[in-house]
Every structure is written in C-alpha cells, then in structure tokens.
Design a protein around this motif. Structure first.
Motif: not given
Lengths: 420, 158
Positions: B84-108
């Motif tokens: 069972r994954h519990v994923i925190g809210l995604p944090l957009v840390k930046g952009r690189d060209g068309g890509a989103l650089l995203v981090e999110a905490n998780y626990q399994v």
C-alpha cells in the motif's frame, strides 16, 4: 577471546543431545534456533580464533577515514592511521562502554567519545581524558590511572590484496593458512592486487539463522531449480562444468562453474522453472563479456567461514557480509565493486548485472525468502532434522553439482569447534 | 516555482493512479506510466548521496520494466504480500525544457498473509515528468529510500 573461560562448566550439559548422531548430514533444528548454541557460535567463531570480514581497503582511502561495521554483534571501526595502515578497533569507549561511533563512514582527526570526551588516536590509543588531574586541586583520576591501560580494543588485522579481515583472538593463524592453498587460489583470482572501486551497498535483514546463508552458497543443488533465470540461461545448471572445492577443515568452499551455451535435455526434463521460450525484452542484461582473469569459469562463489561470501557471477562482483543479530536473523551487507582499471563500459555492465542479484534481484531475491521459510520450519518443530544427503553422507570436493557435500563439510567443522 | 492549478491536478492524479496500479497488482499496466526510453531506479539513500551507481533495481526503458514484471509475476518465488503506497503531495521543483521536475515523499506498507502490517520502504520519488499525448508520463523515476535495512527482499515495484 579465551573460549574456555567464556563458557560456564555446567553450560555444557545444555548441549547434550542436540545432535543425536555422529555425522553431519542431518542437521537438527536447534542448531538454528537455540540461543545457547548461538551464544557459543558468537564466542567461538566470530569472537574466537577465526578471521572475520571487515571491508575493503578502498573504503578508507586516506588517514583518518573510517567505516563502522560489526563482527558478530560487536561493533567495530575500520580506520586508516597516519602511516596508512588499517586498524580495526572495537567501537566501545574504554570508560563507560559507549558505542561512541554512530556514523557509518567519516573522517576524523581523533576518535572522541562525546559522553566524557575521552579521546583516542587512529590506533585506539587513549590520548587524554578531561580533568585527569582534577580541577583546582580537587577530584580527578587516581594516582595509578594510566592512559596506556585504557586503549580501545584493537583487533588483529590482515589485509590481503585490498580486502580487510580482523580477529578478536591475537593467536589466530595467518590468513593465508586460514584459507588454505586451494581456497586462497580462488580468493586471489578475483583479488589479485588490482585496485578496487566501491560501487555501492545493499543492506537487508533476513529473518533466518546466519548459517542458512552460508548453506545457500554451499548448495549447488538449488540454483538450477529455484532460480528460473539460472536454469534458462545456463548461468547455473547441472550440465555446467563445475568444481566444488574446500579447505582442509571444510569450513570454506568455492563453487566454480562455467556457463553452458547449449542445453542438455536431461537436466531440464521435469524442471518446472526451465522456460525454453523465455525472452528478454532488455537483452543487455545478458551482455556478458568474458574477462581474462576468469580463466574460464563464469561464476565463482566463495564462502569464507563464518562471515563473508565473495561473489563473481558473470561480470557482477560483490562481497556479502554476514552480521548475525540473534539466532533467528542476520544482516546481509552487499558491497559491489569494480576494478580501477575497468573501462566505463565494464563498470556500467557490472552495475547493470547487479539487477540480477541482491535484495531486489531479478534472479535471486528469492534466496532470502526461502531462508525465512526454512527458519519458520525449524521454529515450529525443534525435533526436526534436515536431510542433507544429496551425493551421500561423506565430505569431499567434487567435479559436479549434484551434491550437498559442502554443507556437510561445514557442519563437520562446526561440530568440532562447537563440541556439539 | 509557479504551478498552474490544472497542471497540479494532473500531477496529483498521475501519482494517485500510479499508486493504485501497483497496489492493485496490475503490474502489466505499470509500464504504461513511463515513456518508451524511461529510466526507473530504486536506490538506497546512502548510495544516492555518496554518488555510488548501485541500485536495488535499475531498469532501462519499457523493455526493462516488462522484464521486471515477468520476474514479479512468473519467476521470483516469494511470500505473497499486499503493498500500500501512501504518496505525499507532489512538489514541483523546477522545469527542464518541457519536463517537470517533481518530488514526492512515499511510504510503502507491506502486509504478508497472517501477519500484521509493516512499514516496508520509506523514501521520496525524484521524477522527471513529461507530457506524452493526452497525459503525463514518467521519463525518469528515481525512488530514493531512507530505509537502512530491506526487510528480506523487495519484489514488487515501488
């Protein structure tokens, strides 16, 4: 450690009847579950006259760099001194027993216990203690207090071609004699003096007795059955050319084999894990490049009793350290490495093949799982004994895989040392 | 980092759908969350921070993901478990060209048959998310886990 004094005389009775016969082919459940047996194993193997793996010299490349690890349940620090020598010191302050070192790696000028700031050099020598002479004429250490009496416990150390072993017993035999010429030859096949480069660590806790991991790597019977991959791609299969080699005490072993390019129908008949039509989507996993130092064999798995397994499985290289944490669990620490003179392609290949092994290994993650279930089976019936008689009941080297002789060898030695 | 509400909603949906897919053991659908030439890596934090290349899993492209799925469903022997994954809210840390650089905490959380649930693996995703057709996909998914000891083995994807 003096083994004889560590065991109370009346404790011997506790071991009576554990092993009902005089062989080593039927291993009683209590050997895997009994806390008193485990205690004696720690004393006689891990703290006794044996060499235990500590690490690679490359992990502490310069003076003051240290790595914390453990031998048995005792925490130790591998540290390089100013002369460039490797020391292994027990991580226990000589004052109040603090396990003062809590980081796994680091670099220090001196080792300081934060509790009362006792201060040691890289050789474990106590350099000074605060308020030794008291404050304003009051208090302080007694007249007969001597810094030289309170060093950190310094273990006997050997470094062979970049690999570090240590022993709590200063009378341990030289490491080369400990391995014996046949196992040493395979040790030196991988570790021939080339500089090593650490590629990373995997750490898992496996809920089973530590010896089950030794047995797993002394058991050539299971890989071609449990591991679909090995049998299907011929990495480990009963039709492979192979050698099983032990030292004269039968405590260490090497399983050496050469991958079969063709399949002998006799060895896959009825083997449900063989998948004739299995296809990889990413074939680069089998991008195996033969290396000159192999001298033919594609795999050599070496068990150095009691603490480490040395792996060459195709291009993947690792040491796997066994750190027992009770009769029913051990920590298994993988250190993957490459050679300094590898090109970028070979380093990447070693890492790509690392996908096959380890705690998430596509091929062999299931080794830890089967060990857990064996332990469950021992716990549920202390009267049970395993049957370890593939290839007979005797102990000896062999030129085929259809034997459990290496496991019998280990238990013959185990019984001698344990007096059980 | 400025993020439009619509984009954030899409990201939240992406992570929620990803968790649902693997927690429901629809492993055959898992590669569809990735671009064809993606990178998926499960890495211990100590290796990540020390710059060591070793990963617990390091899969290249959808091909590598499919091989892992075959291993999970057909060749690896293991105790069955729910995850069972519990994923925190995604944090957009930046952009690189068309890509989103995203981090999110998780626990399994892992639940084996007949056993209480265990905290199995804890970490953060360090992802590169790109627009592919109508939706978002992972071009890179790096799972960096804090957990110092893997409780025996990791079979399913994180």
């Amino acid at each position: 450690m003096n083994v004889a004094t560590s065991i109370a005389p009346d404790a011997a009775a506790a071991f009576d009847g554990i092993w009902p016969d005089d062989g080593s082919s039927r291993i009683p459940a209590r050997v895997y579950t009994d806390p008193a047996v485990y205690r004696r194993e720690l004393d006689r193997f891990f703290y006794g006259r044996h060499w235990s793996y500590v690490g690679l010299e490359a992990e502490v490349p310069e003076p003051g760099r240290f790595k914390r690890t453990a031998i048995g349940e005792r925490s130790v620090i591998m540290i390089r001194n100013r002369q460039g020598e490797i020391n292994v010191l027990e991580n226990r302050c000589a004052h109040r027993a603090m396990r003062f070192c809590q980081e796994k790696f680091g670099k220090v000028k001196t080792l300081v216990c934060p509790y009362h700031q006792w201060n040691y050099n890289h050789d474990g020598k106590l350099l000074g203690v605060p308020f030794q002479r008291g404050v304003k004429g009051k208090g302080g250490m007694p007249e007969d207090f001597a810094l030289t009496d309170r060093s950190l416990r310094r273990l006997k150390v050997t470094v062979r071609n970049g690999v570090v072993f240590a022993s709590f017993d200063d009378d341990v035999e030289p490491f080369e004699d400990y391995l014996g010429p046949d196992v040493l030859r395979y040790f030196d096949r991988t570790f021939d003096g080339r500089e090593l480069v650490v590629q990373g660590y995997s750490r898992q806790r496996i809920p089973g007795n530590w010896k089950l991991m030794m047995e797993n790597i002394k058991d050539p019977y299971h890989p071609g059955l449990l591991h679909t991959w090995f049998v299907t791609y011929g990495l480990w299969r009963a039709d492979n050319q192979s050698q099983l080699v032990m030292d004269r005490h039968h405590r260490h072993a090497c399983m050496i084999s050469k991958r079969s390019e063709t399949v002998d129908a006799e060895v896959t008949k009825g083997v449900t894990s063989f998948r004739k039509n299995m296809q990889l989507n990413d074939e680069s996993l089998l991008d195996i490049v033969a290396e000159p130092w192999w001298g033919g064999p594609t795999v050599c798995m070496t068990t150095i009793f009691p603490s480490v397994i040395l792996q060459q499985q195709i291009n993947s290289l690792s040491t796997r350290q066994i750190i027992p944490v009770g009769p029913d669990a051990f920590d298994f620490v993988w250190t993957h490495f490459a050679f300094d003179d590898d090109d970028e392609g070979m380093r990447a290949r070693r890492m790509h093949q690392a996908n096959l092994f380890g705690p998430g290994g596509l091929v062999s993650a299931d080794d830890g799982e089967v060990i857990e279930f064996s332990q469950d089976g021992f716990e549920q019936d202390q009267g049970f004994a395993t049957l370890c008689e593939l290839g007979g009941t005797d102990v000896g080297n062999s030129d085929h895989m259809v034997t459990e002789g290496l496991i019998r060898g280990m238990y013959r030695y185990w019984r001698e040392v344990m007096e059980i | 980092m400025n993020v439009e509400t619509g984009e954030l909603a899409e990201l939240i949906q992406l992570y929620a759908a990803y968790a649902a897919c693997i927690d429901e053991e629809r492993f055959d659908d898992w590669p569809a969350f990735f671009t064809e030439d993606c990178v998926y890596r499960l890495v211990a934090r100590e290796n990540h921070e020390a710059g060591y290349p070793l990963a617990i899993m390091s899969l290249k492209g959808v091909a590598g993901l499919r091989d892992r799925v075959y291993g999970v469903t057909s060749t690896l022997f293991h105790a069955p478990y729910y995850q069972r994954h519990v994923i925190g809210l995604p944090l957009v840390k930046g952009r690189d060209g068309g890509a989103l650089l995203v981090e999110a905490n998780y626990q399994v959380i892992r639940t084996k048959r007949d056993k209480p649930s265990d905290l199995f693996n804890v970490g953060r995703y360090v992802d590169r998310v790109v627009r592919a057709g109508a939706g978002l996909k992972f071009a890179e998914k790096l799972c960096v886990f804090d957990s110092e000891l893997i409780p025996n083995s990791i079979i399913y994807p994180i």
